[in-house]
Design an enzyme around this catalytic site. Structure first.
Site, short mmCIF file in Angstrom:
data_model
loop_
_atom_site.label_atom_id
_atom_site.label_comp_id
_atom_site.label_asym_id
_atom_site.label_seq_id
_atom_site.Cartn_x
_atom_site.Cartn_y
_atom_site.Cartn_z
CE LYS A 33 -2.24 1.68 3.80
NZ LYS A 33 -2.12 3.13 3.90
CG ASP A 60 -4.75 4.56 1.77
OD1 ASP A 60 -5.89 5.01 1.60
OD2 ASP A 60 -4.24 4.38 2.90
CE LYS A 62 -7.70 6.69 4.27
NZ LYS A 62 -6.25 6.42 4.20
CG ASP A 65 -12.50 18.00 -5.28
OD1 ASP A 65 -13.46 18.78 -5.50
OD2 ASP A 65 -11.33 18.38 -5.19
CB THR A 120 -10.56 3.20 12.38
OG1 THR A 120 -9.30 3.50 11.79
CG2 THR A 120 -11.22 2.09 11.61
NE ARG A 212 2.36 1.90 13.28
CZ ARG A 212 1.55 2.66 14.01
NH1 ARG A 212 2.04 3.52 14.87
NH2 ARG A 212 0.24 2.57 13.84
O1 C5P Z 1 1.32 0.49 11.20
P1 C5P Z 1 -0.12 0.08 11.08
O2 C5P Z 1 -0.31 -1.42 10.92
O3 C5P Z 1 -0.98 0.67 12.16
O4 C5P Z 1 -0.55 0.73 9.68
C1 C5P Z 1 -1.87 0.71 9.24
C2 C5P Z 1 -1.98 1.42 7.92
O5 C5P Z 1 -3.34 1.51 7.58
C3 C5P Z 1 -1.46 2.85 7.93
O6 C5P Z 1 -0.97 3.13 6.61
C4 C5P Z 1 -2.68 3.68 8.21
O7 C5P Z 1 -2.62 4.97 7.69
C5 C5P Z 1 -3.75 2.87 7.48
N1 C5P Z 1 -5.11 3.07 7.97
C6 C5P Z 1 -5.50 2.83 9.28
N2 C5P Z 1 -6.81 3.03 9.65
C7 C5P Z 1 -7.70 3.44 8.75
C8 C5P Z 1 -7.32 3.67 7.42
C9 C5P Z 1 -6.00 3.47 7.07
O8 C5P Z 1 -4.69 2.44 10.10
N3 C5P Z 1 -8.96 3.60 9.11
#
Ligand code: C5P
Length: 234
Positions: A33, A60, A62, A65, A120, A212
């Site tokens: 992503k 991604d 998002k 507009d 979220t 992460r």
């Molecule tokens: O590091 P981690 O596993 O938390 O990364 C989750 C990824 O998903 C990040 O790129 C974050 O921006 C994205 N994301 C999220 N929650 C959302 C939409 C996207 O954590 N509702």
């Protein structure tokens, strides 16, 4: 049902750092992503380069507009040959329909298109008090998912805790892509509502987005393999 996949969130500030991470993967080519940080830092070239390395890409960005602007922007993204991209369902059904039109290539194919229902990071309280959405979070997520389906989208990005609700509202083939994944024995970080890869699968996630727990792992390749094993049960 179509078998899903583990998507690694390439949350890196530069192409150099993203390539250093990807270079560790010698045997597999993970689905990745690319989000706003890396895309705005490096531009469309980063998408072309990572595609050329053989990875599938979820771009991604998002979009949100007026319909005409989103349609034109989606046409540009479809020429970048990404596999999956997204927009905000809050842009209305008209905007989502325009996005599908823009994204569709002359040969009728197009990348998968997903809608963000409610981020979220938005609590039910803020949604009601600041955005004046006078409904519960589950009802809002279900309605936005139904709007996305009506507009012809393929699925939504949502919390793994909401995947079941989406399937109930839109059916099993409507895809759910869920971030907020953590190993049972791992750090939660700043995510609040998390699920393990295995529970996400059981809960109705078709694709999981993992950042992460893989990118910051001591051995990212081993962490990726563990994630795939737990998610797909292979
Ligand atoms: O590091 P981690 O596993 O938390 O990364 C989750 C990824 O998903 C990040 O790129 C974050 O921006 C994205 N994301 C999220 N929650 C959302 C939409 C996207 O954590 N509702």
């Amino acid at each position: 049902m179509k078998k899903g996949d583990v998507i690694i969130a390439l949350d890196f500030p530069s192409a150099e750092k993203a390539y250093a991470f990807l270079d560790q993967f010698q045997e597999e080519k993970p689905f990745v992503k690319i989000g706003m940080e890396l895309y705005y830092a490096e531009g469309p070239e980063i998408v072309r380069q990572i595609k050329q390395r053989g990875h599938k890409i979820f771009l991604d960005l998002k979009l949100h507009d007026i319909p005409n602007t989103v349609k034109s922007a989606m046409a540009v993204l479809s020429r970048l040959d990404v596999d999956m991209t997204n927009l905000h369902a809050a842009g209305t059904i008209d905007m989502m329909k325009a996005a599908v039109e823009g994204l569709t290539r002359p040969d009728g194919t197009r990348p998968m298109l997903l809608a963000v229902t409610q981020l979220t990071s938005t609590s039910e309280e803020r949604m009601q008090n600041e955005l004046l959405i006078n409904a519960t979070m589950p009802a809002t997520v279900q309605k936005y998912a139904q709007n996305a389906q009506e507009a012809g989208l393929d699925g939504v990005v949502c919390s793994p805790l909401e995947a079941k609700l989406v399937k109930e509202a839109c059916g099993d083939t409507f895809q759910t892509v869920t971030p907020g994944i953590r190993f049972a024995d791992g750090d939660v970080g700043d995510q609040v509502r998390v699920m393990t890869p295995e529970k996400a699968r059981v809960g109705g996630s078709d694709y999981i987005v993992v950042g992460r727990p893989i990118t910051k792992a001591e051995d990212p390749v081993a962490a990726y393999r563990r994630c795939v094993k737990e998610f797909l049960g292979d």
